[in-house]
Scaffold this active site. Structure first.
Site, PDB file in Angstrom:
ATOM      1  N   HIS A 113     -15.204  17.455 -32.739  1.00  0.00           N
ATOM      2  CA  HIS A 113     -15.687  19.216 -32.740  1.00  0.00           C
ATOM      3  C   HIS A 113     -15.457  19.437 -31.120  1.00  0.00           C
ATOM      4  CE1 HIS A 113     -16.713  22.877 -34.117  1.00  0.00           C
ATOM      5  NE2 HIS A 113     -18.080  22.956 -33.398  1.00  0.00           N
ATOM      6  N   HIS A 156     -25.185  23.565 -39.944  1.00  0.00           N
ATOM      7  CA  HIS A 156     -25.087  23.163 -38.508  1.00  0.00           C
ATOM      8  C   HIS A 156     -26.513  22.305 -38.415  1.00  0.00           C
ATOM      9  CE1 HIS A 156     -22.990  26.907 -37.709  1.00  0.00           C
ATOM     10  NE2 HIS A 156     -22.488  26.157 -36.896  1.00  0.00           N
ATOM     11  N   HIS A 206     -17.441  21.472 -26.474  1.00  0.00           N
ATOM     12  CA  HIS A 206     -17.415  22.586 -27.147  1.00  0.00           C
ATOM     13  C   HIS A 206     -16.729  23.874 -26.769  1.00  0.00           C
ATOM     14  CE1 HIS A 206     -19.326  25.532 -30.064  1.00  0.00           C
ATOM     15  NE2 HIS A 206     -19.513  24.569 -30.852  1.00  0.00           N
ATOM     16  N   ASP A 229     -21.609  20.852 -38.245  1.00  0.00           N
ATOM     17  CA  ASP A 229     -21.082  21.239 -36.837  1.00  0.00           C
ATOM     18  C   ASP A 229     -22.406  20.964 -35.642  1.00  0.00           C
ATOM     19  OD1 ASP A 229     -18.613  21.567 -38.169  1.00  0.00           O
ATOM     20  OD2 ASP A 229     -18.640  23.852 -37.289  1.00  0.00           O
ATOM     21  N   ASP A 230     -21.748  20.793 -34.603  1.00  0.00           N
ATOM     22  CA  ASP A 230     -22.243  20.673 -33.370  1.00  0.00           C
ATOM     23  C   ASP A 230     -23.303  19.521 -32.805  1.00  0.00           C
ATOM     24  OD1 ASP A 230     -21.047  23.110 -33.038  1.00  0.00           O
ATOM     25  OD2 ASP A 230     -22.902  24.256 -33.228  1.00  0.00           O
TER      26      ASP A 230
END
Length: 789
Positions: free
Chosen positions: A155, A256, A159, A104-105
Site C-alpha cells: 500500500h 481498515h 501512503h 488497508d493502512d
C-alpha cells in the site's frame, strides 16, 4: 625592578614540544569529525523517524475528477483484480459467493492484533495491504500476520497518491516497502493496492500509467467491489450492511486495520464473517480468488494442475505464482518450496492454510537490506522518544536552574551591596600580583600600565615562560617607562602556565597573591576590591569579575553575554551555596600559604584554575565571588581560537572533576563541593550543553514536519526566559542591553559549536589524549579599561 634566573620546573625541549603539538593536531581532526558525525547521525535518525511517520516526504494530495478516456473500457467495467500477463491488461472478478477480505493502512499495534484474533477464531484468511513505514515500525505484527496464513500486499511506503509522483518516487515507494517486508517477515509480494483507490471504474488517465508500469514489473493491482466505509465510523450495523455484496456476488471487501480509531471495525468483523458464512459464502485471499477464477474459466490441463497444486502446497509454486500475477517484482521468479505462512497441510482454496502464491521468499541482498532497514527503524523508534524524554528532563532542569539562579543572584546582590555589609577590617597590606606570560608582546605593556594605576600597594611578578618574542624585554621597558619600581621579571624555560604560577607564588613576598593573565587589564581598584574578602579568616580564595574587552565583534558579543551571565548569575549562586567551581585565571586571589598547602597549581589538568579552586574547597577553605573587582580580558577573535580555548576549558574541567571525585564522600567543605557543586557542574556545564544543540535540531524538525506554530512558540518561550535571565545579569553588572540583540543568533550558532567542543573533549578524555598549555593569538586591542562598555 629586578630580574631573576629561571626557576626549576618541568622542562620541555623545543623539538619535543613540536612533536607533541604535531601529534595533538593530528588527533584533532578525527575527533572533530566524530563529533560532527554524532550530530549528523542523530539528525538522520530523527529524519528517518519523521519519514516513517509520513512527517517527512508525506503527500496527502488526492487526485479527483480526472478523465478516464485513455483507460480501456474492459478494465473500467471489469473486476477488482488487474494484471498484465504477457503485457496485456486483464481484469478478473472474485468468484460468486466468495469474499476476499482486504484490510488497508496497517499494521497498527492496537487494531491489527485484534483483527488477527478474529480471523484466526473464524478460520478465515485476510489480505492486508500494508504501508511500508508501518511495517518497518511494527515488524513483529507483520511476522505474526504472515505466520497465521494471511496474505500481504503493498500500500506504498508513505501512503501517497502515486498519480502525482515521479517514476523514481514510485520505485522508491515500492522498493522500500518490499525491503520492509523482507526485513519483517522474510518475504516480498506481487500484490498492490494504491492509496485512495476504490473501484476499478475510478481509474483515470493519471493513475492508469502507474498501474501499467507496475503491472509490467509483475504486480497485480487490487481494487474494491464492496466498501464497508468503516473509516467513517458509521456504527457496527452500517459497516456490516455496507460490506455485504448484493445478489450472491463475489467481492473484494475493504476494511481498515489502521489509519484511525477502529473499534467499530473490530466489533463488526466477527459478526460480519458469521453472517456471510450463514449465507453460504466462503472466504479466501486475493491469490485464492485468482486461482478459483482461473479454475472456473479454464477447462484444460492447466486448471487440473492448478487444482492439484491447491492440494499439494509448494509442489509447483513457480506456476502458481505466474497464475497469481506473473513474474515477481524486480524480475524474481516464484521459487519452489513452502512459502511464509504455509502450514504444510492441504486446505480449501479459501482456507487459512491455503498457499499464498503472491508471496516470494526474500533472499540475498534484499533480505539483508530489509533486516538493516528494520534494525535502523528500531533504533529510530527507541532513540527519538528517548531523546524527546531526555530533552524534556533537560528542559525542566534548565528552567529550574534559571529560576534558582535568579533567586540566589538577587539575594547575593542585596547581601553584598548593603551599606553595612563588611568582610571585616579593611585589608590594606601589600599583595603580590603574579602575571604568567608566554609570547605576550602585544598585551604585556597594557597589563603593566593598568597595574601601575592600582590603588592598592602591590608587587608585580612577571613570569616569562620561555617566550620567543621578547616579552620579558618589553615588560622591563614598560615598567621603566611607567616609573614602576615594584616589578620583577622572572624568566624560566617553557614549562607551562601552572609551573609559571607556582614559580610566582614561591617568589611572592606577601601573604596574599593575585593571579591574572598576561593579556588582562585591571581597573584601578580591582586589586583592592579583590582582596577585601580576606578579612574573613575562613576565605582562602576570591574570584573576580572578568569582562570581555573586545566585544564589538559577533564572537566577542556572544562571549560578552556568556561572561556576564556566567559571572553575575552562576558565580553568585555558587557563592551562596559555598561550592564555587572555578576562579577565573584572568582575575583571582589566594592566600599564599593555602596555595602551597594544597600543593600549588597542578599540572595534572588543563584547567589549572578549576583544579586549584576545587583543591581549596577540599583544603577546608571558603571560596567567594567579589563582583566589584573587575578585569578586562581579550576574548578569542576567531572561531578557531575560540574552539581551542573552549576545548581546553571543557576538557580541563572534566579532568579536574575526575581528579577530585573523592570529594563526593568527603566531609566538611570538601564534601559540600562534592555533593552540591560537582553535580551542578556536571549537569549544567557538561550534560546540558551537549543536549542544548539537540534541542535546536529537535525544534527545527518539529517546525518543519510536525507543528510549526507550537514548536516556534516553545522555542521562543525558552529564549524569552534566557533573555530575562541575561537582562537581569546585565542589570546587576550595569551593562548595556544592546548586546542582548545578539542572543537569538548566539543560541542558534554558538551552542552548536559548544556541543562539538564538548563531544571533542569527551572523546579526548576517553582516548586518553593530552594537551599542552595553548597560546591564543592576541591583538592587544584591550587597553586601559576606561571607556570600555
Amino acid at each position: 625592578m629586578a630580574t631573576t634566573t629561571p626557576s626549576r620546573g618541568r622542562r620541555r625541549a623545543p623539538s619535543r614540544m613540536t612533536r607533541a603539538a604535531g601529534k595533538a593536531a593530528a588527533l584533532q581532526k578525527p575527533r572533530v569529525i566524530l563529533a560532527l558525525l554524532l550530530l549528523l547521525a542523530l539528525t538522520s535518525v530523527m529524519l528517518l523517524d519523521g519519514y516513517l511517520r509520513a512527517e517527512v516526504g508525506g503527500d496527502e494530495r488526492v487526485r479527483s475528477n480526472a478523465s478516464s478516456s485513455k483507460v480501456p473500457d474492459k478494465i473500467l467495467d471489469g473486476g477488482p483484480i488487474l494484471s498484465f500477463r504477457g503485457g496485456e491488461a486483464q481484469s478478473q472478478s472474485v468468484p460468486e459467493k466468495t469474499i476476499a477480505l482486504t484490510f488497508d493502512d496497517g499494521p497498527n499495534p492496537t487494531w491489527t492484533p485484534q483483527i488477527l484474533k478474529i480471523l484466526e477464531a473464524n478460520d478465515v484468511p485476510g489480505t492486508f495491504f500494508v504501508v511500508g513505514s508501518m511495517v518497518s515500525r511494527y515488524p513483529g505484527i507483520v511476522k505474526d500476520l504472515v505466520d497465521q496464513g494471511n496474505e500481504i500486499g503493498i500500500h506504498t511506503f508513505t501512503h501517497v497518491d502515486l498519480s502525482y509522483q515521479s517514476d523514481d518516487r514510485i520505485a522508491r515507494e515500492m522498493d522500500q516497502t518490499q525491503l520492509a517486508l523482507a526485513g519483517a517477515a522474510g518475504i516480498t509480494t506481487t500484490l498492490f493496492r494504491a492509496p485512495y483507490s476504490s473501484e476499478a471504474d475510478a481509474i483515470d488517465n493519471y493513475s492508469w500509467p502507474v498501474y501499467k508500469k507496475l503491472g509490467e514489473e509483475g504486480y497485480t493491482s487490487v481494487f474494491v467491489d464492496t466498501d464497508s466505509d468503516d473509516w467513517k465510523r458509521p456504527g457496527v450495523s452500517k459497516i456490516i450492511k455496507w460490506a455485504t455484496p448484493s445478489k450472491n456476488k463475489g467481492a473484494s471487501v475493504l476494511f481498515h486495520d489502521a489509519g484511525g480509531e477502529r473499534s467499530q471495525t473490530v466489533k463488526a468483523l466477527g459478526t460480519y464473517i458469521k453472517k456471510m458464512k450463514a449465507k453460504g459464502y466462503t472466504f479466501t485471499t486475493i491469490s485464492g480468488a485468482i486461482r478459483q477464477g482461473n479454475g472456473q474459466n479454464t477447462e484444460n490441463a492447466q486448471s487440473g494442475q492448478a487444482a492439484q497444486n491447491s492440494q499439494q502446497p509448494g509442489s509447483e509454486q513457480g506456476e502458481q505464482s505466474a497464475q497469481a500475477g506473473g513474474e515477481a517484482p524486480g524480475g524474481q521468479q516464484g521459487q519452489q518450496g513452502q512459502q511464509p505462512g504455509q502450514s504444510g497441510q492441504a486446505g480449501q482454496a479459501g482456507g487459512v492454510n491455503s498457499l499464498q502464491a503472491a508471496h516470494r521468499t526474500a533472499t540475498g541482498t534484499t533480505l539483508y537490506e530489509g533486516k538493516a532497514l528494520v534494525a535502523a527503524v528500531a533504533v529510530a523508534e527507541w532513540t527519538v522518544p528517548g531523546l524527546a524524554t531526555g530533552l524534556a528532563v533537560v528542559g525542566v532542569a534548565v528552567m529550574g536552574r534559571f529560576g534558582m539562579m535568579l533567586i540566589l543572584a538577587r539575594r547575593h546582590y542585596r547581601q553584598r551591596n548593603k551599606r553595612r555589609f563588611s568582610w571585616g577590617p579593611t585589608v590594606t597590606q601589600p599583595v603580590s600580583v603574579i602575571v604568567p606570560a608566554y609570547n605576550e608582546k602585544e598585551c604585556i605593556a597594557n597589563t603593566l600600565e593598568s597595574l601601575a594605576k592600582s590603588t592598592h600597594p602591590i608587587e608585580i611578578i612577571v613570569v616569562d615562560d620561555g617566550s620567543t618574542d621578547n616579552t620579558s624585554e618589553i615588560a622591563r621597558s614598560a615598567a621603566e617607562s611607567f616609573g614602576m619600581t615594584n616589578v620583577r621579571v622572572i624568566r624560566q624555560e617553557n614549562a607551562g602556565k601552572p609551573a609559571a604560577l607556582n614559580n610566582g607564588v614561591r617568589s611572592a613576598s606577601y601573604d596574599i597573591v593575585v593571579m591574572m593573565d598576561g593579556d588582562t587589564v585591571f581597573e584601578p581598584d580591582a586589586v583592592h576590591q579583590l582582596v577585601q574578602p580576606f578579612a574573613d579568616p575562613e576565605v582562602g580564595a576570591v574570584a573576580g569579575n572578568a569582562k570581555v574587552g573586545n566585544r564589538n565583534t559577533i564572537i566577542g558579543a556572544w562571549q560578552h553575554i556568556e561572561y556576564v551571565m556566567g559571572f553575575n548569575l552562576d558565580r553568585r549562586m555558587y557563592d551562596l551555596l559555598r561550592c564555587m567551581p572555578t576562579i577565573p585565571g584572568a582575575i583571582g586571589a589566594f592566600r599564599r600559604d593555602a596555595v602551597l598547602e594544597v600543593g600549588g597549581m597542578s599540572e595534572d589538568t588543563l584547567a589549572e584554575d578549576t583544579d586549584i579552586t576545587i583543591a581549596m574547597h577540599r583544603g577546608g577553605w571558603r571560596v567567594v565571588y567579589q563582583e566589584h573587582a573587575r578585569a578586562w580580558t581579550e576574548a578569542p577573535a576567531s572561531l578557531k581560537q575560540l574552539w581551542s580555548q573552549r576545548y581546553r576549558w571543557s576538557y580541563g574541567t572534566m579532568q579536574a572533576l575526575w581528579k577530585h571525585r573523592k570529594s563526593l564522600t568527603d566531609k566538611g567543605p570538601s564534601g559540600r563541593f562534592g555533593r552540591v557543586g560537582m553535580p551542578l557542574v556536571v549537569i549544567f556545564q557538561i550534560v546540558t550543553p551537549v543536549f542544548a544543540p539537540l534541542i535546536d535540531v529537535f525544534t527545527l524538525y518539529s517546525m518543519i514536519f510536525i507543528d510549526f506554530k507550537a514548536a516556534l512558540l516553545a522555542w521562543l518561550a525558552v529564549l524569552c526566559v534566557q533573555l530575562v535571565c541575561a537582562a537581569y545579569a546585565f542589570r546587576l553588572d550595569r551593562e548595556k542591553y544592546r548586546y542582548l540583540l545578539m542572543m537569538p543568533l548566539q543560541q542558534l550558532a554558538y551552542r552548536q559549536m559548544m556541543y562539538l567542543v564538548l563531544i571533542h573533549s569527551c572523546i579526548t578524555a576517553l582516548t586518553g589524549g593530552r594537551l599542552r598549555w595553548q597560546k591564543l593569538k592576541r591583538t592587544g586591542e584591550v587597553g586601559t579599561p576606561a571607556g570600555v562598555g
